[in-house]
Design a protein around this motif. Structure first.
Motif, PDB file in Angstrom:
ATOM      1  N   ILE A   1      54.359   5.909  10.159  1.00  0.00           N
ATOM      2  CA  ILE A   1      54.969   5.150  11.113  1.00  0.00           C
ATOM      3  C   ILE A   1      54.143   5.821  12.324  1.00  0.00           C
ATOM      4  O   ILE A   1      53.584   3.257  12.636  1.00  0.00           O
ATOM      5  CB  ILE A   1      56.403   6.069  11.843  1.00  0.00           C
ATOM      6  CG1 ILE A   1      57.605   5.775  10.786  1.00  0.00           C
ATOM      7  CG2 ILE A   1      56.235   5.142  13.203  1.00  0.00           C
ATOM      8  CD1 ILE A   1      58.727   7.150  11.186  1.00  0.00           C
ATOM      9  N   ILE A   2      53.819   5.380  12.878  1.00  0.00           N
ATOM     10  CA  ILE A   2      51.957   5.714  13.670  1.00  0.00           C
ATOM     11  C   ILE A   2      51.496   4.790  13.259  1.00  0.00           C
ATOM     12  O   ILE A   2      50.613   4.299  13.734  1.00  0.00           O
ATOM     13  CB  ILE A   2      52.089   7.123  14.166  1.00  0.00           C
ATOM     14  CG1 ILE A   2      52.753   8.078  14.878  1.00  0.00           C
ATOM     15  CG2 ILE A   2      50.282   7.360  14.984  1.00  0.00           C
ATOM     16  CD1 ILE A   2      52.072   9.616  14.869  1.00  0.00           C
ATOM     17  N   PHE A   3      50.684   4.875  12.098  1.00  0.00           N
ATOM     18  CA  PHE A   3      49.642   4.015  11.297  1.00  0.00           C
ATOM     19  C   PHE A   3      49.985   2.833  11.527  1.00  0.00           C
ATOM     20  O   PHE A   3      49.540   1.595  11.983  1.00  0.00           O
ATOM     21  CB  PHE A   3      48.855   5.260  10.431  1.00  0.00           C
ATOM     22  CG  PHE A   3      48.052   6.127  10.507  1.00  0.00           C
ATOM     23  CD1 PHE A   3      46.576   5.819  11.657  1.00  0.00           C
ATOM     24  CD2 PHE A   3      48.047   6.928  10.726  1.00  0.00           C
ATOM     25  CE1 PHE A   3      46.195   6.695  12.141  1.00  0.00           C
ATOM     26  CE2 PHE A   3      47.085   8.307  10.059  1.00  0.00           C
ATOM     27  CZ  PHE A   3      46.282   8.545  11.042  1.00  0.00           C
ATOM     28  N   ILE A   4      51.130   2.665  10.569  1.00  0.00           N
ATOM     29  CA  ILE A   4      51.447   1.297  10.903  1.00  0.00           C
ATOM     30  C   ILE A   4      51.312   0.657  11.831  1.00  0.00           C
ATOM     31  O   ILE A   4      51.570  -0.885  12.186  1.00  0.00           O
ATOM     32  CB  ILE A   4      53.442   1.042   9.236  1.00  0.00           C
ATOM     33  CG1 ILE A   4      52.690   1.628   8.063  1.00  0.00           C
ATOM     34  CG2 ILE A   4      53.961  -0.181   9.666  1.00  0.00           C
ATOM     35  CD1 ILE A   4      53.982   2.144   7.593  1.00  0.00           C
ATOM     36  N   ALA A   5      52.571   1.357  12.864  1.00  0.00           N
ATOM     37  CA  ALA A   5      53.065   0.693  14.456  1.00  0.00           C
ATOM     38  C   ALA A   5      51.472   0.405  15.063  1.00  0.00           C
ATOM     39  O   ALA A   5      51.384  -0.406  15.689  1.00  0.00           O
ATOM     40  CB  ALA A   5      53.635   1.943  14.960  1.00  0.00           C
ATOM     41  N   MET A   6      50.912   1.304  14.713  1.00  0.00           N
ATOM     42  CA  MET A   6      49.252   1.101  15.515  1.00  0.00           C
ATOM     43  C   MET A   6      48.777  -0.446  14.845  1.00  0.00           C
ATOM     44  O   MET A   6      48.304  -1.188  15.515  1.00  0.00           O
ATOM     45  CB  MET A   6      47.898   2.200  14.976  1.00  0.00           C
ATOM     46  CG  MET A   6      48.491   3.497  16.169  1.00  0.00           C
ATOM     47  SD  MET A   6      47.354   4.868  15.519  1.00  0.00           S
ATOM     48  CE  MET A   6      45.831   3.851  16.216  1.00  0.00           C
ATOM     49  N   PHE A   7      48.863  -0.471  13.949  1.00  0.00           N
ATOM     50  CA  PHE A   7      48.262  -1.599  12.886  1.00  0.00           C
ATOM     51  C   PHE A   7      48.902  -2.664  13.151  1.00  0.00           C
ATOM     52  O   PHE A   7      48.312  -3.755  13.878  1.00  0.00           O
ATOM     53  CB  PHE A   7      48.690  -1.099  11.523  1.00  0.00           C
ATOM     54  CG  PHE A   7      48.204  -2.383  10.317  1.00  0.00           C
ATOM     55  CD1 PHE A   7      46.940  -2.979   9.977  1.00  0.00           C
ATOM     56  CD2 PHE A   7      48.902  -3.946  10.040  1.00  0.00           C
ATOM     57  CE1 PHE A   7      46.324  -4.022   9.596  1.00  0.00           C
ATOM     58  CE2 PHE A   7      48.313  -4.934   9.116  1.00  0.00           C
ATOM     59  CZ  PHE A   7      47.280  -5.145   8.617  1.00  0.00           C
ATOM     60  N   ILE A   8      49.851  -2.430  13.539  1.00  0.00           N
ATOM     61  CA  ILE A   8      51.045  -4.346  13.624  1.00  0.00           C
ATOM     62  C   ILE A   8      50.869  -4.176  15.426  1.00  0.00           C
ATOM     63  O   ILE A   8      50.729  -5.295  16.079  1.00  0.00           O
ATOM     64  CB  ILE A   8      52.873  -3.446  14.001  1.00  0.00           C
ATOM     65  CG1 ILE A   8      52.982  -3.779  12.400  1.00  0.00           C
ATOM     66  CG2 ILE A   8      53.313  -4.840  14.254  1.00  0.00           C
ATOM     67  CD1 ILE A   8      54.348  -2.707  11.820  1.00  0.00           C
ATOM     68  N   ILE A   9      50.189  -2.999  16.436  1.00  0.00           N
ATOM     69  CA  ILE A   9      49.965  -3.588  17.857  1.00  0.00           C
ATOM     70  C   ILE A   9      48.990  -4.059  17.805  1.00  0.00           C
ATOM     71  O   ILE A   9      48.181  -5.653  18.529  1.00  0.00           O
ATOM     72  CB  ILE A   9      49.878  -2.550  18.269  1.00  0.00           C
ATOM     73  CG1 ILE A   9      51.177  -1.445  18.376  1.00  0.00           C
ATOM     74  CG2 ILE A   9      49.331  -2.195  19.947  1.00  0.00           C
ATOM     75  CD1 ILE A   9      51.924   0.032  19.081  1.00  0.00           C
TER      76      ILE A   9
ATOM     77  N   CYS B   1      45.301   5.420  23.798  1.00  0.00           N
ATOM     78  CA  CYS B   1      46.879   5.430  24.278  1.00  0.00           C
ATOM     79  C   CYS B   1      47.744   6.462  23.054  1.00  0.00           C
ATOM     80  O   CYS B   1      48.326   7.156  23.528  1.00  0.00           O
ATOM     81  CB  CYS B   1      47.511   3.970  24.040  1.00  0.00           C
ATOM     82  SG  CYS B   1      45.966   2.998  25.130  1.00  0.00           S
ATOM     83  N   VAL B   2      47.409   6.094  21.407  1.00  0.00           N
ATOM     84  CA  VAL B   2      48.394   6.784  20.875  1.00  0.00           C
ATOM     85  C   VAL B   2      47.970   8.688  20.660  1.00  0.00           C
ATOM     86  O   VAL B   2      48.360   9.825  21.040  1.00  0.00           O
ATOM     87  CB  VAL B   2      48.127   6.760  19.467  1.00  0.00           C
ATOM     88  CG1 VAL B   2      48.745   7.564  17.849  1.00  0.00           C
ATOM     89  CG2 VAL B   2      48.934   5.280  19.182  1.00  0.00           C
ATOM     90  N   ILE B   3      46.772   8.625  20.994  1.00  0.00           N
ATOM     91  CA  ILE B   3      46.240  10.822  20.972  1.00  0.00           C
ATOM     92  C   ILE B   3      46.703  11.120  22.466  1.00  0.00           C
ATOM     93  O   ILE B   3      46.837  12.297  22.522  1.00  0.00           O
ATOM     94  CB  ILE B   3      44.694   9.927  21.190  1.00  0.00           C
ATOM     95  CG1 ILE B   3      44.437  10.079  19.411  1.00  0.00           C
ATOM     96  CG2 ILE B   3      44.011  11.423  22.016  1.00  0.00           C
ATOM     97  CD1 ILE B   3      42.272   9.904  19.558  1.00  0.00           C
ATOM     98  N   VAL B   4      46.433  10.292  23.733  1.00  0.00           N
ATOM     99  CA  VAL B   4      47.123  10.529  25.087  1.00  0.00           C
ATOM    100  C   VAL B   4      48.640  10.761  24.724  1.00  0.00           C
ATOM    101  O   VAL B   4      49.087  11.649  25.789  1.00  0.00           O
ATOM    102  CB  VAL B   4      46.887   9.154  26.173  1.00  0.00           C
ATOM    103  CG1 VAL B   4      47.825   9.378  27.545  1.00  0.00           C
ATOM    104  CG2 VAL B   4      45.334   8.772  26.558  1.00  0.00           C
ATOM    105  N   GLU B   5      49.079   9.640  23.893  1.00  0.00           N
ATOM    106  CA  GLU B   5      50.663  10.195  24.105  1.00  0.00           C
ATOM    107  C   GLU B   5      51.086  11.082  23.407  1.00  0.00           C
ATOM    108  O   GLU B   5      52.008  12.016  23.549  1.00  0.00           O
ATOM    109  CB  GLU B   5      51.119   9.132  22.834  1.00  0.00           C
ATOM    110  CG  GLU B   5      52.386   9.673  22.511  1.00  0.00           C
ATOM    111  CD  GLU B   5      53.971   9.088  24.129  1.00  0.00           C
ATOM    112  OE1 GLU B   5      54.891   9.081  23.550  1.00  0.00           O
ATOM    113  OE2 GLU B   5      53.243   7.884  24.702  1.00  0.00           O
ATOM    114  N   ILE B   6      50.286  11.532  21.946  1.00  0.00           N
ATOM    115  CA  ILE B   6      50.251  12.876  21.787  1.00  0.00           C
ATOM    116  C   ILE B   6      50.017  14.035  22.065  1.00  0.00           C
ATOM    117  O   ILE B   6      50.073  15.440  22.366  1.00  0.00           O
ATOM    118  CB  ILE B   6      49.660  13.110  20.011  1.00  0.00           C
ATOM    119  CG1 ILE B   6      50.153  12.026  19.043  1.00  0.00           C
ATOM    120  CG2 ILE B   6      49.498  14.285  19.435  1.00  0.00           C
ATOM    121  CD1 ILE B   6      49.094  11.411  18.170  1.00  0.00           C
ATOM    122  N   ALA B   7      48.830  14.119  23.597  1.00  0.00           N
ATOM    123  CA  ALA B   7      48.522  15.249  24.185  1.00  0.00           C
ATOM    124  C   ALA B   7      50.064  15.186  25.519  1.00  0.00           C
ATOM    125  O   ALA B   7      50.257  15.650  25.713  1.00  0.00           O
ATOM    126  CB  ALA B   7      47.341  14.109  24.782  1.00  0.00           C
TER     127      ALA B   7
END
Length: 196
Positions: free
Chosen positions: A7-15, A41-47
């Protein structure tokens, strides 16, 4: 875990794809910048999620006991979980309890009141962690300049919100069963101590 990462990688790809195809002018058509900004941004969200997990796990267990009213699950809420057919998909959602030292995907000691009490506490901590993560995750929208909110950061936040909401539902769904198991284990333990 595979589902979450997918889900994370597909969302990143779509963005990234949408920004490159439809909004490249906002980034001076710099695809690398879009990729790096989205990844950051994804890394910050996970952090942010990890920070709240660490902080909440350091709080005393007594704050998360099954005697607290805020952790009680109403019949109406249980009906909602049945309506969304949570039982059919809950095992597909990633469980990170091992990082906190307590796995919550399987009950190992169903007859131990102490274990079940700790299971309830850990589940309640997980609920609070995910709720705070959902709320505080909005700070990811301020990682990049505000003009990128609708292009990158809002979408990263929405995906993070959704991925935190699912475990909240699952943990809340399991609480009544855990409480019933705990009470049953207590009764059994009392009967066994009387017999002895």
């Amino acid at each position: 875990m595979v589902l979450y990462l997918s889900i994370i990688f597909i969302a990143m790809f779509i963005i990234i794809l949408c920004n490159c195809l439809f909004g490249g002018y906002a980034f001076d058509y710099n695809v690398l910048w879009v990729i790096l900004a989205t990844t950051m941004c994804v890394i910050v969200e996970i952090a942010i999620q990890g920070l709240f997990a660490f902080l909440i796990h350091s709080l005393p267990d007594k704050m998360f006991g099954n005697d607290k009213k805020c952790f009680q699950v109403s019949k109406r809420e249980r009906k909602f979980y049945d309506k969304i057919k949570i039982k059919s998909w809950k095992d597909k959602v990633f469980e990170l309890g091992a990082l906190g030292g307590f796995r919550k995907n399987k009950i190992k000691e169903p007859n131990s009141p102490e274990y079940l009490k700790q299971f309830i506490v850990e589940s309640n901590k997980g609920i609070v962690i995910h709720i705070f993560g959902m709320i505080m995750g909005c700070f990811v929208m301020f990682v990049l300049p505000l003009k990128y909110i609708l292009r990158i950061t809002l979408w990263v936040y929405i995906v993070g919100f959704f991925l935190s909401l699912l475990p909240v539902f699952i943990l809340r769904y399991n609480i009544p069963k855990l409480q019933a198991g705990y009470e049953r284990a207590l009764r059994t333990q009392k009967k066994d101590s009387i017999v002895k």
